[in-house]
Motif scaffolding. Structure first.
Motif, PDB file in Angstrom:
ATOM      1  N   HIS B 167       0.890  -1.161   0.000  1.00  0.00           N
ATOM      2  CA  HIS B 167       0.000   0.000   0.000  1.00  0.00           C
ATOM      3  C   HIS B 167       0.925   1.207   0.000  1.00  0.00           C
ATOM      4  O   HIS B 167       1.750   1.341   0.908  1.00  0.00           O
ATOM      5  CB  HIS B 167      -0.881   0.017   1.246  1.00  0.00           C
ATOM      6  CG  HIS B 167      -1.886  -1.096   1.274  1.00  0.00           C
ATOM      7  ND1 HIS B 167      -1.642  -2.300   1.872  1.00  0.00           N
ATOM      8  CD2 HIS B 167      -3.127  -1.175   0.742  1.00  0.00           C
ATOM      9  CE1 HIS B 167      -2.704  -3.083   1.721  1.00  0.00           C
ATOM     10  NE2 HIS B 167      -3.611  -2.433   1.039  1.00  0.00           N
ATOM     11  N   ASP B 202      -1.566  -2.128  -4.106  1.00  0.00           N
ATOM     12  CA  ASP B 202      -2.867  -1.513  -3.806  1.00  0.00           C
ATOM     13  C   ASP B 202      -2.561  -0.056  -3.504  1.00  0.00           C
ATOM     14  O   ASP B 202      -2.175   0.296  -2.395  1.00  0.00           O
ATOM     15  CB  ASP B 202      -3.514  -2.202  -2.604  1.00  0.00           C
ATOM     16  CG  ASP B 202      -4.924  -1.693  -2.330  1.00  0.00           C
ATOM     17  OD1 ASP B 202      -5.389  -0.798  -3.066  1.00  0.00           O
ATOM     18  OD2 ASP B 202      -5.552  -2.187  -1.387  1.00  0.00           O
ATOM     19  N   TYR B 204      -3.380   4.359  -4.384  1.00  0.00           N
ATOM     20  CA  TYR B 204      -4.477   5.334  -4.281  1.00  0.00           C
ATOM     21  C   TYR B 204      -5.652   4.877  -5.148  1.00  0.00           C
ATOM     22  O   TYR B 204      -5.458   4.370  -6.247  1.00  0.00           O
ATOM     23  CB  TYR B 204      -3.945   6.696  -4.740  1.00  0.00           C
ATOM     24  CG  TYR B 204      -4.950   7.805  -4.741  1.00  0.00           C
ATOM     25  CD1 TYR B 204      -5.577   8.210  -3.567  1.00  0.00           C
ATOM     26  CD2 TYR B 204      -5.260   8.473  -5.928  1.00  0.00           C
ATOM     27  CE1 TYR B 204      -6.486   9.254  -3.576  1.00  0.00           C
ATOM     28  CE2 TYR B 204      -6.168   9.522  -5.942  1.00  0.00           C
ATOM     29  CZ  TYR B 204      -6.783   9.903  -4.758  1.00  0.00           C
ATOM     30  OH  TYR B 204      -7.682  10.936  -4.778  1.00  0.00           O
ATOM     31  N   HIS B 205      -6.862   5.084  -4.652  1.00  0.00           N
ATOM     32  CA  HIS B 205      -8.064   4.478  -5.235  1.00  0.00           C
ATOM     33  C   HIS B 205      -8.831   5.394  -6.175  1.00  0.00           C
ATOM     34  O   HIS B 205      -9.914   5.032  -6.631  1.00  0.00           O
ATOM     35  CB  HIS B 205      -8.988   4.069  -4.096  1.00  0.00           C
ATOM     36  CG  HIS B 205      -9.037   5.138  -3.044  1.00  0.00           C
ATOM     37  ND1 HIS B 205      -9.659   6.341  -3.248  1.00  0.00           N
ATOM     38  CD2 HIS B 205      -8.445   5.210  -1.819  1.00  0.00           C
ATOM     39  CE1 HIS B 205      -9.480   7.110  -2.169  1.00  0.00           C
ATOM     40  NE2 HIS B 205      -8.750   6.454  -1.295  1.00  0.00           N
ATOM     41  N   SER B 206      -8.295   6.582  -6.434  1.00  0.00           N
ATOM     42  CA  SER B 206      -9.050   7.510  -7.282  1.00  0.00           C
ATOM     43  C   SER B 206      -8.173   8.130  -8.359  1.00  0.00           C
ATOM     44  O   SER B 206      -8.349   9.293  -8.724  1.00  0.00           O
ATOM     45  CB  SER B 206      -9.702   8.605  -6.426  1.00  0.00           C
ATOM     46  OG  SER B 206     -10.682   8.046  -5.575  1.00  0.00           O
ATOM     47  N   GLU B 228      -4.391  -3.384  -7.793  1.00  0.00           N
ATOM     48  CA  GLU B 228      -5.661  -3.349  -7.051  1.00  0.00           C
ATOM     49  C   GLU B 228      -6.254  -1.949  -6.944  1.00  0.00           C
ATOM     50  O   GLU B 228      -5.611  -1.020  -6.477  1.00  0.00           O
ATOM     51  CB  GLU B 228      -5.411  -3.931  -5.643  1.00  0.00           C
ATOM     52  CG  GLU B 228      -6.656  -4.047  -4.793  1.00  0.00           C
ATOM     53  CD  GLU B 228      -6.445  -4.965  -3.584  1.00  0.00           C
ATOM     54  OE1 GLU B 228      -5.555  -5.843  -3.633  1.00  0.00           O
ATOM     55  OE2 GLU B 228      -7.172  -4.798  -2.593  1.00  0.00           O
ATOM     56  N   GLU B 229      -7.490  -1.819  -7.361  1.00  0.00           N
ATOM     57  CA  GLU B 229      -8.355  -0.650  -7.156  1.00  0.00           C
ATOM     58  C   GLU B 229      -7.656   0.687  -7.362  1.00  0.00           C
ATOM     59  O   GLU B 229      -7.622   1.512  -6.450  1.00  0.00           O
ATOM     60  CB  GLU B 229      -8.957  -0.699  -5.744  1.00  0.00           C
ATOM     61  CG  GLU B 229     -10.183   0.188  -5.604  1.00  0.00           C
ATOM     62  CD  GLU B 229     -10.658   0.343  -4.161  1.00  0.00           C
ATOM     63  OE1 GLU B 229     -10.297  -0.484  -3.318  1.00  0.00           O
ATOM     64  OE2 GLU B 229     -11.391   1.303  -3.904  1.00  0.00           O
ATOM     65  N   PRO B 230      -7.153   0.963  -8.583  1.00  0.00           N
ATOM     66  CA  PRO B 230      -6.491   2.252  -8.806  1.00  0.00           C
ATOM     67  C   PRO B 230      -7.461   3.389  -9.121  1.00  0.00           C
ATOM     68  O   PRO B 230      -7.057   4.552  -9.142  1.00  0.00           O
ATOM     69  CB  PRO B 230      -5.601   1.971 -10.018  1.00  0.00           C
ATOM     70  CG  PRO B 230      -6.334   0.915 -10.779  1.00  0.00           C
ATOM     71  CD  PRO B 230      -7.014   0.059  -9.735  1.00  0.00           C
ATOM     72  N   ASP B 232     -11.875   4.915  -9.067  1.00  0.00           N
ATOM     73  CA  ASP B 232     -13.159   4.895  -8.365  1.00  0.00           C
ATOM     74  C   ASP B 232     -13.832   3.531  -8.544  1.00  0.00           C
ATOM     75  O   ASP B 232     -14.144   3.121  -9.657  1.00  0.00           O
ATOM     76  CB  ASP B 232     -14.042   6.007  -8.945  1.00  0.00           C
ATOM     77  CG  ASP B 232     -15.433   6.042  -8.321  1.00  0.00           C
ATOM     78  OD1 ASP B 232     -15.760   5.152  -7.506  1.00  0.00           O
ATOM     79  OD2 ASP B 232     -16.190   6.964  -8.654  1.00  0.00           O
ATOM     80  N   GLU B 233     -14.091   2.856  -7.441  1.00  0.00           N
ATOM     81  CA  GLU B 233     -14.596   1.477  -7.524  1.00  0.00           C
ATOM     82  C   GLU B 233     -15.983   1.388  -8.155  1.00  0.00           C
ATOM     83  O   GLU B 233     -16.416   0.319  -8.572  1.00  0.00           O
ATOM     84  CB  GLU B 233     -14.629   0.840  -6.133  1.00  0.00           C
ATOM     85  CG  GLU B 233     -15.571   1.540  -5.170  1.00  0.00           C
ATOM     86  CD  GLU B 233     -15.499   0.976  -3.755  1.00  0.00           C
ATOM     87  OE1 GLU B 233     -15.107  -0.183  -3.590  1.00  0.00           O
ATOM     88  OE2 GLU B 233     -15.819   1.722  -2.813  1.00  0.00           O
ATOM     89  N   TYR B 239     -12.994   0.588 -15.405  1.00  0.00           N
ATOM     90  CA  TYR B 239     -12.297  -0.680 -15.157  1.00  0.00           C
ATOM     91  C   TYR B 239     -12.314  -1.581 -16.387  1.00  0.00           C
ATOM     92  O   TYR B 239     -11.346  -2.282 -16.672  1.00  0.00           O
ATOM     93  CB  TYR B 239     -12.884  -1.394 -13.929  1.00  0.00           C
ATOM     94  CG  TYR B 239     -12.288  -0.867 -12.641  1.00  0.00           C
ATOM     95  CD1 TYR B 239     -11.082  -1.365 -12.168  1.00  0.00           C
ATOM     96  CD2 TYR B 239     -12.899   0.159 -11.938  1.00  0.00           C
ATOM     97  CE1 TYR B 239     -10.502  -0.867 -11.014  1.00  0.00           C
ATOM     98  CE2 TYR B 239     -12.331   0.673 -10.784  1.00  0.00           C
ATOM     99  CZ  TYR B 239     -11.134   0.153 -10.321  1.00  0.00           C
ATOM    100  OH  TYR B 239     -10.554   0.652  -9.195  1.00  0.00           O
TER     101      TYR B 239
END
Lengths: 252, 252
Positions: B167, B202, B204-206, B228-230, B232-233, B239
């Motif tokens: 992370h 994994d 940053y997610h946005s 993993e989840e780069p 907005d989910e 995606y």
């Protein structure tokens, strides 16, 4: 804890049910019939049972695949039969696979001395039942006319049923399918049983959209509870269209 | 068989883990921390336990809702809490609901004297584990640079881990997120552990599509195992686009 044998017990019994070339059942002369029971034998002194299962498949594939495995490893066994034995997929039908899975659940319930519905997470202690007719026929004393359906429905209500599902006329009957006859049977039953009995129709499964819409609208007038699989079950767009054009619940 | 009480046991313990305003954990000074354990008490002399559960919600809603119910009726209890008590949905979080459901599964396993994974249908006896780092930080001795990740990864490999998930840096760190820094950390770790350790990122997610594509292509060069989840989910189309443009497996 391991599986030590798979048996297929075959029962012979007297039946008065025949099957036509479309796979539908009808009343028939008494004749010999056969039913299998698959038994998964374990070294725990507790076995698992499920009706069904093909003896040849059980002997040739299921038994060598399952001997020595832990009967609580349902997931491992299912994946093994479904994926690892993929070359035998044509022999291990979905039905055969389900028989093995259910027999393993049956083992779990017996071994743990708890009903399977509780192991799965209980919700209710009883469920409502409905009477479901055979499909229509041209047999004397059978479901050979709308009036015959009405008479039979009255008997079912006297037996205590609060809901009845009609299966109407299918090929190979020469004049079937026939939307008007389906509705004639539904109307006769509604008139016979009154408004307090829930009625459902499971008619011919390959009507076109116009025929299905006609039947559905008539069922709405007759206060039917649901309308089951009137069109090709794979044609999702046809079902979307039908559901948008009717208020009665549609079952695919 | 029925539920007679719901208890919420609160433990106080010493922790060296802190949580930042984004909800991420970091090393911290030792401080008091609290953990709850929900206990479902039954009249069978066997209870069900699960870590978590809010004491106020357990006392005010869960306890009056569950007293007298059969602890094997998981489905009925779940539906009751989720649907019938819909007006309390804001209080009965998904997490709270899961704690109750898992405590009921725990009861079932203890009562039937069989591990829950076997009740569910066993598949395997062990699963592979990977080491998962905290998120990056600016703390002395923490994950404050690519080299710090590399040093930490070497320690994990010495402990026996065959796979490591990084992370990287997130807000509220002022210069985060930063795709180049993410890749610098990934490259430093790959160089430190060699090719035989599976690595995952994994981050940053946005990130936007271009940033995610850049990171993904660099990870492919570094032989990473997943990304993993780069983004907005909830943005499924983003995606789909990313998966079509990369070969590395994407986790949403």
């Amino acid at each position: 804890m391991k599986i030590i044998d798979i048996e297929t017990i075959i029962f012979k019994y007297k039946s008065k049910i025949g099957i036509d070339i479309a796979g539908h059942t009808h009343p028939s002369e008494e004749h010999d019939a056969y039913q299998t029971l698959t038994r998964i034998v374990t070294d725990e002194g507790v076995d698992g049972f499920c009706f069904g299962g093909n003896k040849k498949i059980n002997d040739r594939i299921i038994k060598p695949a399952l001997i020595g495995k832990n009967p609580m490893d349902r997931e491992k066994i299912w994946q093994y039969l479904y994926r690892d034995l993929q070359g035998s997929r044509g022999l291990i039908s979905d039905g055969q696979l389900a028989v093995i899975d259910m027999a393993l659940w049956d083992f779990a319930g017996r071994y743990l001395n708890m009903p399977v519905y509780k192991l799965l997470g209980g919700y209710r202690e009883k469920v409502k039942a409905y009477a479901s007719t055979m499909v229509g026929d041209e047999i004397e004393g059978g479901l050979n006319s709308p009036e015959a359906y009405a008479d039979f429905a009255e008997k079912l209500v006297k037996q205590g049923y609060k809901a009845i599902k009609l299966h109407t006329w299918f090929p190979p009957i020469e004049w079937a399918p026939n939307p008007e006859m389906d509705i004639a049977a539904c109307r006769a039953v509604r008139e016979a049983v009154g408004e307090d009995i829930a009625l459902m129709l499971d008619c011919y499964h390959s009507y076109n959209r116009e025929e299905a819409l006609y039947i559905g609208r008539e069922l709405e007038k007759l206060g039917f509870y649901w309308f089951e699989e009137p069109m090709d079950e794979h044609n999702i767009s046809a079902y979307v269209w039908l559901a948008e054009n009717l208020e009665i619940p549609i079952l695919g």
